[in-house]
Design a protein around this motif. Structure first.
Motif, PDB file in Angstrom:
ATOM      1  N   PHE A 188      -2.118   5.061   7.102  1.00 54.78           N
ATOM      2  CA  PHE A 188      -1.138   4.271   6.349  1.00 54.78           C
ATOM      3  C   PHE A 188       0.025   3.874   7.267  1.00 54.78           C
ATOM      4  O   PHE A 188       0.611   4.732   7.941  1.00 54.78           O
TER       5      PHE A 188
ATOM      6  N   VAL B  61      -9.206  -3.172  -0.229  1.00 56.88           N
ATOM      7  CA  VAL B  61      -7.785  -2.805  -0.264  1.00 56.88           C
ATOM      8  C   VAL B  61      -6.920  -4.052  -0.345  1.00 56.88           C
ATOM      9  O   VAL B  61      -5.945  -4.115  -1.116  1.00 56.88           O
TER      10      VAL B  61
ATOM     11  N   LEU C 277      -3.918  -5.113  -3.008  1.00 54.02           N
ATOM     12  CA  LEU C 277      -2.549  -5.407  -2.575  1.00 54.02           C
ATOM     13  C   LEU C 277      -2.155  -6.832  -2.964  1.00 54.02           C
ATOM     14  O   LEU C 277      -0.989  -7.104  -3.284  1.00 54.02           O
TER      15      LEU C 277
ATOM     16  N   ASP D  10      -3.830   0.902  -2.631  1.00 54.57           N
ATOM     17  CA  ASP D  10      -4.688   1.344  -1.520  1.00 54.57           C
ATOM     18  C   ASP D  10      -5.838   2.197  -2.044  1.00 54.57           C
ATOM     19  O   ASP D  10      -6.997   2.039  -1.634  1.00 54.57           O
TER      20      ASP D  10
ATOM     21  N   ILE E 297      -8.300   6.821   6.821  1.00 58.70           N
ATOM     22  CA  ILE E 297      -7.375   5.782   6.386  1.00 58.70           C
ATOM     23  C   ILE E 297      -6.001   6.123   6.951  1.00 58.70           C
ATOM     24  O   ILE E 297      -5.442   7.173   6.633  1.00 58.70           O
TER      25      ILE E 297
ATOM     26  N   VAL F 118      -5.314  -5.385   7.450  1.00 58.67           N
ATOM     27  CA  VAL F 118      -6.047  -4.136   7.689  1.00 58.67           C
ATOM     28  C   VAL F 118      -6.735  -4.258   9.038  1.00 58.67           C
ATOM     29  O   VAL F 118      -7.512  -5.184   9.263  1.00 58.67           O
TER      30      VAL F 118
ATOM     31  N   ASN G 173       0.644  -2.153   5.095  1.00 54.57           N
ATOM     32  CA  ASN G 173       0.832  -2.544   3.700  1.00 54.57           C
ATOM     33  C   ASN G 173       1.674  -3.797   3.517  1.00 54.57           C
ATOM     34  O   ASN G 173       1.388  -4.612   2.641  1.00 54.57           O
TER      35      ASN G 173
ATOM     36  N   ALA H 145      -0.896   8.775  -2.322  1.00 52.16           N
ATOM     37  CA  ALA H 145      -2.290   8.331  -2.391  1.00 52.16           C
ATOM     38  C   ALA H 145      -3.221   9.525  -2.578  1.00 52.16           C
ATOM     39  O   ALA H 145      -4.184   9.462  -3.355  1.00 52.16           O
TER      40      ALA H 145
ATOM     41  N   ILE I 263      -4.011   0.493   7.576  1.00 51.81           N
ATOM     42  CA  ILE I 263      -3.494  -0.395   6.531  1.00 51.81           C
ATOM     43  C   ILE I 263      -2.028  -0.682   6.823  1.00 51.81           C
ATOM     44  O   ILE I 263      -1.185   0.215   6.722  1.00 51.81           O
TER      45      ILE I 263
END
Length: 693
Positions: A576, A610, A614, A680, A574, A591, A655, A527, A653
């Motif tokens: 992850f 985001v 996704l 993202d 952010i 999220v 995912n 990212a 996040i």
């Protein structure tokens, strides 16, 4: 005898003689036999002690030097001279010598004391023991939760020492080897004893709360549009009351039915509230925009002269359609005419420029023609003009001058006749060509050209309307590229593995499991690379770039990650992550955001963007979620909580669920993880309006 022993005995003899001589002098002075003023007794004593010290030094060395022997001899001579009347010079010399000896002794003593003090201070500094403290003096946990104590040392390099743990009430929370086990609701005190220190912290255990999420926390709709809201809870097998009901704060703007379907009514804002049981609520803020029916320039195309300024009014129907939208003005040729963001046009040089106004995604345009002023008209009219113009133009241009019979005349009743033609030429000459002077004002370019004087009967004459030259409508102007600083946090790391999964095969560990910390690190690095390569004005700071942790204690580790965001003045942090649950059947992306008012809107805004991206990958949209820590009003998750304490939006996040075999295609290869990283980043870029390179 050897030479060393002879030298030693000689030194002792000299010392004894000196002492006897001094004693004799003192006795004689006391009896009044001699009246010679001696140097001070203290100086004498110092001289004796100095001599003794020198003698002792000679004895230890077993080899007296020439300087030592000479000094002893000089001292003996001085002692002997006390029996006779000494000269003034000798007295001065003796006193000076004694003073010098005393000064040297004092200096030596001071130097030795200073050295001893410095040594003591150095020893104290090196011997200062490390101190210990709890990162959080008050810990909030949920019943059934486990967490490290947060006990840290002031010296990270200090070797580990034994710690004796105890809990005032193990039924509320117990601690074993630094790990706290929250058991039941209440408050208790934990104690750590080590290195002669006793440190305490309090633990408040709360009843477990649910994680409640909504698929959309923000909607932008047009009148008549509909959208389905959905709510979920974790854990899904909870026994708590989760009956769902809906309510709109403004039914004139938007309504919601019992199934969560939102219908936009008219322009305005409304908040849709979902009540989950009696304890939980979720929100969706709805903005309804008026549908734009028309957008036009009221004056149409305009003509201006260099140096003139003119305001261009715009008609927006309905007016509410422009509410809350960005209005941007732009000129296609600023060298001809410029326009400010208030709609004021400034003519600069001759030419045509297209002026455009954008209202949100809609636009309209007009042409501004900048011309030099026309040439001045003549001050005197022509000397002779026809008394009356012909009523009809000739159908054909005459090839010869007209004859007398064909000239029209005026009869007494005002009618023309060709019967009685005067023999003399008329007094007024007919006008055979138009005036050569230009008119006082130039005609508009939008007027059609004049009809030709002569037309071919076999051709059809066609009127062609001229339009001012226009430029292609420029693209919607982008605002200046924003400057954004972001902190990317690869969740977990080092000794903190995170969750584990056996669903996939990529980056599999020797124990047959995928570790969350490995996948999060790779996605975060991807990212960072992608956003820096594809967007302008972005600075990214990583909390970790390798498999490590920021502290050996998890409580401090999470707090230090958020402290980085504060140190660099980040716009957002952010973090992850990948999700996992005991059932291994959950799916979708979620999220986690803060509920603190100062950061809630930004947190949810980034989260929704985001999730939009996704969702394009085929990952289910679980939504944006906030979770509170009992009745404290604080965010449950440390990243959300600590970042919010700095007034920085911090989001987590999740995912996808990487323990669910159905979601393996989303994470089980380098390409799949790259897709997650790009999604993202695109969501983040969309929220901040980042400009692509």
């Amino acid at each position: 005898m050897d030479r060393k022993r002879i030298a030693m005995m000689a030194g002792l003899g000299v010392t004894a003689a000196l002492v006897l001589a001094l004693i004799a002098v003192v006795i004689l002075r006391a009896l009044g036999v001699i009246s010679v003023p001696f140097v001070d007794a203290d100086a004498t004593k110092a001289a004796v002690e100095t001599t003794l010290n020198q003698s002792a030094g000679s004895t230890e060395a077993n080899a007296p030097t020439e300087a030592t022997v000479s000094s002893a001899e000089e001292t003996t001579e001085i002692a002997k001279s006390g029996l006779t009347e000494p000269s003034t010079e000798e007295e001065t010399s003796t006193e000076d010598a004694s003073t010098e000896d005393e000064t040297e002794d004092e200096t030596t003593d001071e130097t030795e004391e200073s050295t001893e003090e410095t040594a003591e201070e150095s020893t104290e500094e090196t011997k200062e023991p490390p101190t210990y403290r709890f990162v959080e003096p008050l810990l909030h946990l949920e019943a059934g939760e486990e967490q490290m104590s947060g006990l840290v040392c002031s010296d990270p390099t200090a070797p580990p020492v034994p710690v004796y743990w105890s809990s005032a009430n193990p039924e509320i929370a117990d601690i074993i080897d630094g790990m706290i086990y929250a058991k039941s609701e209440g408050v208790t005190t934990l104690t750590a004893k080590l290195e002669g220190q006793e440190i305490t912290c309090q633990v408040q255990v709360h009843e477990p709360t649910l994680l409640v999420y909504i698929n959309y926390s923000y909607l932008n709709l047009l009148p008549g549009e509909k959208k389905q809201l959905a709510v979920g809870v974790e854990p899904a097998d909870t026994k708590q009351n989760i009956a769902l009901s809906w309510q709109s704060s403004n039914t004139k703007v938007a309504t919601v039915d019992g199934n969560g379907v939102v219908t936009a009514k008219k322009a305005g804002t409304a908040r849709i509230v979902g009540h989950v049981g009696k304890k939980y609520e979720v929100y969706c803020d709805v903005v309804v925009e008026a549908k734009l029916e028309s957008l036009t320039f009221i004056d149409g195309n305009i003509t201006m002269q260099p140096g003139q300024t003119r305001f261009l009014p715009v008609s927006v129907v309905p007016v509410e359609a422009a509410t809350g939208k960005a209005i941007v003005w732009q000129s296609s040729k600023p060298e001809v005419a410029t326009v400010d963001q208030g709609g004021n046009v400034y003519a600069l040089s001759p030419g045509n420029a297209t002026i455009s106004v954008f209202v949100g995604d809609d636009y309209t345009a007009c042409v501004v023609m900048v011309k030099e002023p026309a040439t001045q008209a003549p001050t005197q009219p022509p000397t002779e003009v026809p008394t009356e113009p012909p009523t009809q133009p000739p159908t054909e241009a005459p090839t010869e001058p007209p004859t007398e019979e064909s000239l029209p005349v005026e009869t007494g009743n005002g009618e023309e006749s060709s019967a009685d033609v005067p023999t003399e030429e008329p007094t007024l000459e007919p006008v055979t060509e138009p005036p050569t002077e230009a008119p006082t004002s130039p005609p508009e370019e939008t007027l059609p050209p004049e009809t030709p004087a002569e037309s071919d009967p076999g051709e059809t004459s066609e009127v062609i309307e001229t339009e001012p030259e226009t430029d292609p409508i420029p693209e919607v102007p982008l605002p200046p590229a924003p400057k954004v600083t972001l902190v990317f946090d690869a969740g977990h790391g080092g000794k903190f593995v995170g969750s584990t999964s056996g669903a996939g095969q990529y980056m599999l560990r020797p124990d047959g499991f995928q570790y969350e910390k490995d996948l999060t690190l790779l996605v975060a690095l991807m990212a960072k690379t992608y956003i820096e390569d594809h967007y302008e004005g972005v600075t990214v700071v990583m909390t970790r770039t390798t498999d490590t942790q920021l502290s050996m204690d998890q409580v401090e580790d999470l707090k230090l990650r958020c402290a980085i965001a504060s140190q660099v003045g980040a716009n957002a942090m952010i973090s992850f992550h990948f999700n996992a649950v005991a059932s291994h059947t959950a799916s979708g992306a979620v999220v986690l955001c803060s509920q603190k008012p100062t950061v809630a809107a930004t947190s949810a805004g980034i989260g929704n963007c985001v999730l939009d991206e996704l969702e394009k990958l085929g990952i289910g949209r679980r939504g944006v979620a906030t979770k509170l820590l009992g009745d404290t009003g604080l965010d449950y998750y440390a990243i959300n909580r600590h970042c919010a304490a700095y007034d920085i939006p911090g989001i987590i996040i999740e995912n996808c669920f990487y323990d669910n075999p159905a979601e393996v295609p989303f994470f089980d290869s380098e390409a799949a993880l790259m897709n997650l990283a790009i999604a993202d980043v695109k969501g983040i870029a969309k929220y901040y309006g980042l400009r692509e390179k």
